[in-house]
Design a protein around this motif. Structure first.
Motif, short mmCIF file in Angstrom:
data_model
loop_
_atom_site.label_atom_id
_atom_site.label_comp_id
_atom_site.label_asym_id
_atom_site.label_seq_id
_atom_site.Cartn_x
_atom_site.Cartn_y
_atom_site.Cartn_z
N ALA A 124 0.83 -1.20 0.00
CA ALA A 124 0.00 0.00 0.00
C ALA A 124 0.87 1.25 0.00
O ALA A 124 1.74 1.40 0.87
CB ALA A 124 -0.93 0.01 1.21
N VAL A 125 0.65 2.10 -0.99
CA VAL A 125 1.24 3.44 -0.97
C VAL A 125 0.24 4.33 -0.26
O VAL A 125 -0.81 4.67 -0.81
CB VAL A 125 1.50 3.95 -2.40
N ALA A 126 0.53 4.67 0.99
CA ALA A 126 -0.48 5.36 1.79
C ALA A 126 0.16 5.99 3.01
O ALA A 126 1.29 5.68 3.39
CB ALA A 126 -1.56 4.36 2.25
N ASP A 127 -0.59 6.90 3.61
CA ASP A 127 -0.24 7.46 4.91
C ASP A 127 -0.55 6.42 5.98
O ASP A 127 -1.68 5.92 6.05
CB ASP A 127 -1.05 8.73 5.15
N ALA A 128 0.41 6.08 6.80
CA ALA A 128 0.23 5.00 7.78
C ALA A 128 -0.91 5.29 8.75
O ALA A 128 -1.65 4.37 9.14
CB ALA A 128 1.53 4.78 8.56
N LEU A 146 9.00 6.12 14.48
CA LEU A 146 8.37 7.08 15.37
C LEU A 146 9.12 8.40 15.49
O LEU A 146 8.51 9.43 15.78
CB LEU A 146 8.19 6.47 16.77
N ASP A 147 10.43 8.41 15.26
CA ASP A 147 11.19 9.65 15.40
C ASP A 147 10.83 10.66 14.31
O ASP A 147 11.22 11.83 14.38
CB ASP A 147 12.69 9.38 15.40
N GLU A 152 4.23 10.57 20.97
CA GLU A 152 3.04 10.19 21.72
C GLU A 152 1.81 10.15 20.82
O GLU A 152 1.03 9.18 20.86
CB GLU A 152 2.81 11.15 22.88
N ARG A 153 1.63 11.16 20.00
CA ARG A 153 0.47 11.19 19.10
C ARG A 153 0.54 10.06 18.08
O ARG A 153 -0.47 9.40 17.79
CB ARG A 153 0.38 12.53 18.39
N ALA A 154 1.72 9.83 17.53
CA ALA A 154 1.86 8.77 16.54
C ALA A 154 1.61 7.40 17.16
O ALA A 154 0.89 6.56 16.58
CB ALA A 154 3.27 8.81 15.93
N ALA A 157 -2.12 6.86 17.87
CA ALA A 157 -2.90 6.64 16.65
C ALA A 157 -2.67 5.24 16.09
O ALA A 157 -3.62 4.56 15.67
CB ALA A 157 -2.55 7.69 15.61
N LEU A 158 -1.44 4.78 16.09
CA LEU A 158 -1.14 3.48 15.51
C LEU A 158 -1.68 2.33 16.34
O LEU A 158 -2.24 1.36 15.81
CB LEU A 158 0.38 3.33 15.33
N ARG A 159 -1.55 2.42 17.65
CA ARG A 159 -2.00 1.32 18.50
C ARG A 159 -3.52 1.14 18.45
O ARG A 159 -4.03 0.05 18.75
CB ARG A 159 -1.53 1.51 19.95
#
Length: 302
Positions: A124-128, A146-147, A152-154, A157-159
């Protein structure tokens, strides 16, 4: 594909040996244990993995080569750069053959299988952060990811894309140390390191590893964590594999980033980079970047 794309893809390939040395084995072994546990809980459906910022697929290759993944897997590689996704599409079939798998194109993806395991791979070419909302995953992986963001925000959102009790794995997460030796000029080297970390902090996080652990300890169970420092040094005046190119890319990245932002004088940066390249030519340069690996589990009930 542009020359810049070609150099970046070569850098991603060159750092495979650097990452292999750096990864914390205790964390990686615990990952294998947790994958087994998660697989036992999944029922009849395949085990589902989302790999964000997947690059050229090195994490998938490592998991397969070390027999970490279970017998039936749906594995999605997401990267926002189309050139990366094109590269991983091209390289995975011949890599799969080399490690004893048969590769078959299926729909828009690829299936690799042997007598013990099949893995359906989607690209997928996409925003994670947008893609993670499209489904639910057993395991989420973000290597050296993550860096690039507010940690914290990333992380939060991912979890959110994990099923209850699912796991996340963030290896090679930068945590605030960049060392190049021998020195060119002590004051200049220190100034460049500070400026480079400040550049990372402009939209990202130069202490992502420790910030991840702090946030994860508040809301999840941290199962394992450890250092995963990049350490590149010469052996008898030479660097192994393609690590000479890796070092050149690192030096050029640091100098280019600071020149672009105007944080250092261009002529001074050019002289510093040239001195570092001469050290590489002579087989003298030692490079260390401080990083952390972390593995965790979200609560079984939200």
């Amino acid at each position: 594909m542009s020359n810049t794309d070609d150099r970046f893809r070569r850098y991603l390939a060159a750092k495979r040996t650097v990452d292999d040395r750096a990864l914390d084995r205790q964390v990686f072994d615990r990952l294998a244990t947790e994958v087994t546990r998660l697989d036992e809980e999944r029922g009849e459906r395949p085990f589902r993995v989302l790999d964000v910022g997947a690059g050229i697929g090195a994490t998938l290759e490592r998991l397969v080569e070390h027999d970490v993944l279970p017998a039936a897997v749906e594995y999605t590689l997401v990267d926002r750069q189309a050139a990366n996704v094109d590269a991983v599409r091209e390289r995975l079939p011949w890599w799969a053959t080399d490690v004893g798998y048969e590769a078959t194109e299926v729909d828009s993806g690829l299936r690799i299988e042997n007598e013990d395991r099949w893995i359906d791979i989607e690209f997928a070419v996409a925003d994670a952060f947008e893609y993670v909302e499209t489904s639910t995953w057993d395991l989420l992986i973000g290597q050296a990811f993550l860096d690039l963001f507010d940690t914290e925000r990333a992380f939060d959102a991912l979890r959110d894309g994990l099923r209850p009790g699912g796991c996340w794995y963030f290896p090679i997460t930068f945590d605030g140390g960049t060392v190049l030796r021998p020195t060119v000029d002590p004051d200049l080297d220190a100034r460049i390191e500070r400026a480079f970390h400040a550049h990372i902090d402009d939209g990202g996080d130069s202490h992502a590893g420790s910030h991840l652990l702090a946030r994860a300890s508040e809301i999840d169970t941290v199962l394992a964590a450890g250092g995963s420092d990049w350490v590149v040094h010469p052996r008898s005046g030479e660097y192994p594999d393609d690590e000479t190119f890796f070092l050149r890319y690192i030096v050029d990245t640091i100098a280019g980033a600071l020149d672009e932002t105007g944080q250092c004088d261009s002529a001074t940066l050019a002289g510093w980079a040239a001195a570092r390249h001469r050290q590489i030519d002579r087989g003298e340069l030692v490079y260390v970047a401080h990083q952390l690996d972390a593995l965790g589990r979200i609560p079984a009930e939200r």
